[in-house]
Write an enzyme that holds these catalytic residues in place. Sequence first.
Site, PDB file in Angstrom:
ATOM      1  N   GLN A  37       0.828  -1.216   0.000  1.00 40.72           N
ATOM      2  CA  GLN A  37       0.000   0.000   0.000  1.00 40.72           C
ATOM      3  C   GLN A  37       0.862   1.265   0.000  1.00 40.72           C
ATOM      4  O   GLN A  37       0.633   2.182  -0.788  1.00 40.72           O
ATOM      5  CB  GLN A  37      -0.930   0.007   1.225  1.00 40.72           C
ATOM      6  CG  GLN A  37      -1.960   1.124   1.184  1.00 40.72           C
ATOM      7  CD  GLN A  37      -2.613   1.405   2.530  1.00 40.72           C
ATOM      8  OE1 GLN A  37      -2.157   0.941   3.572  1.00 40.72           O
ATOM      9  NE2 GLN A  37      -3.686   2.179   2.502  1.00 40.72           N
ATOM     10  N   TYR A  92       1.894  -7.535  16.092  1.00 44.89           N
ATOM     11  CA  TYR A  92       2.362  -6.457  15.212  1.00 44.89           C
ATOM     12  C   TYR A  92       2.902  -5.292  16.058  1.00 44.89           C
ATOM     13  O   TYR A  92       4.000  -4.787  15.825  1.00 44.89           O
ATOM     14  CB  TYR A  92       1.180  -6.016  14.350  1.00 44.89           C
ATOM     15  CG  TYR A  92       1.412  -4.811  13.474  1.00 44.89           C
ATOM     16  CD1 TYR A  92       2.352  -4.830  12.449  1.00 44.89           C
ATOM     17  CD2 TYR A  92       0.658  -3.652  13.663  1.00 44.89           C
ATOM     18  CE1 TYR A  92       2.525  -3.709  11.631  1.00 44.89           C
ATOM     19  CE2 TYR A  92       0.827  -2.546  12.845  1.00 44.89           C
ATOM     20  CZ  TYR A  92       1.766  -2.577  11.836  1.00 44.89           C
ATOM     21  OH  TYR A  92       1.938  -1.483  11.034  1.00 44.89           O
TER      22      TYR A  92
HETATM   23  C1  AKB Z   1      -2.916  -1.751  10.786  1.00 47.99           C
HETATM   24  O1  AKB Z   1      -4.130  -1.503  10.850  1.00 47.99           O
HETATM   25  O2  AKB Z   1      -2.409  -2.789  11.207  1.00 47.99           O
HETATM   26  C2  AKB Z   1      -2.012  -0.690  10.200  1.00 47.99           C
HETATM   27  C3  AKB Z   1      -1.415   0.191  11.245  1.00 47.99           C
HETATM   28  C4  AKB Z   1      -2.274   1.085  12.046  1.00 47.99           C
HETATM   29  O3  AKB Z   1      -0.227   0.181  11.426  1.00 47.99           O
HETATM   30  N1  AKB Z   1      -2.713   0.095   9.245  1.00 47.99           N
END
Ligand code: AKB
Length: 330
Positions: free
Chosen positions: A25, A155
Site C-alpha cells: 500500500q 504487530y
Molecule cells: C494496521 O491496521 O495494522 C495498520 C497500522 C495502524 O499500522 N494500518
Amino acid sequence: MSYLNLIYHTQNMNRTTLVLGACGQIGTELTLSLRAKYGNNKVIATDIKEPDLIELKEGPFEILDASDARGMRAICEKYNVDTVYHLVAMLSATGEKFPMKAWDLNMQSLLHALELAKEKVIKKIFWPSSIAVFGPTTPKQNTPQQGVMEPSTVYGISKLAGERWCEYYHNKYNVDVRSIRYPGLISWKSQPGGGTTDYAVEIYYKALEEGKYTSFLSEHRTLPMMYMADAIRATMELTEAPLENVKIRSSYNLAGISFDPASIGASIKKIVPGFELNFKPDYREEIAASWPESIDDSQARMDWNWTSKFDLDSMTVDMLTNLRAKLQLS
Ligand code: AKB
C-alpha cells in the site's frame, strides 16, 4: 571542485534508493513519488511478488524476500544503494492469525537492513512504525511521543521492538535510521492488506460499487488516520531532513485526521447520498480498542516542520474522484 570532492560527488551521483515492499500500500505510491522526483533508474523497486501495477516496472524491479539477508545485500551492492525505504511488514489483523510469522518477518527484515547500514553498505534507512506500539494502558487522547507503551498485538510488539532496535543501532553504531509511527493509511492507488484500519479504504470502494458497506469496527470506534498523499510527503520530508533536525531515532508520532466509521460514512453520504452503512464488529474491534484515538505530533512539527493537509471531507472528495476513474464508473 577539488579532485577528492569530484570523486566523492561522482560516487554519490551514482547512488540509488531502494524500496523494500514496493508493491504494498505505501510502497507503490512511495516508489512512484520517488521516481517522479529522482528519475526512474534511481529508484530500485523490490517485492516478494511481481507487481500488478505496470508503472512499477518503468524503473528497475527485482524480486526480493526481505527476510533473505544475502539477497538484500546483493541488491544493495549491485545498485550501489544509498537509502533503503523498508516497507515490509505483516500488519495487525493478519499478525494475530500468524504470530510467529509476523514476528519473524517484521524483525528479521529490519535487522538485515540495520546490519547493512552498520557495515556502511548503505547510508540511510527509513522504517515505519505504527500507532500499534501503543496499548490499552496508553492515554487515548492526544497520545504523547513518549509514555506508557504496552502493545497487545504481535504487530505492535514487533513495531515497539523495532523502534528500540533502531534507536540502539543509531546510538551504538551511528546508523542514520528514521521512522514514523503511521496512523491508519487511506489510499486509492493501492489497497492495504491485513490491517485493522483497512475498513477506511474498503468503505470507499463499496460505496461506489454497491452503495452500502458493513463495517468490521463499531460505529464510534475512533482511530488516528491519514490520507496517503500526506503520509508519502511526511515519509520523504523526514528521510530528506537535515541530519541535525532528526532528534528522535526510535519513531516520530504523526497525526492526520481522527474519525470513527460513522463520521467517514457521513462524509461519503455528502457525495453518495443513498450510501448505507451498517456495523458488524469482529475480532479487529478489540485490536482497535487498544489503540489511541488521537496523536500528539508536536515533536515532528517542531523538528522537521511537519504539517498535514487533508481533512476528512477533502480526503473523501479526492478518494471518490480517483476511485471513480480507476474503477471506470460514471
Ligand atoms: C494496521 O491496521 O495494522 C495498520 C497500522 C495502524 O499500522 N494500518
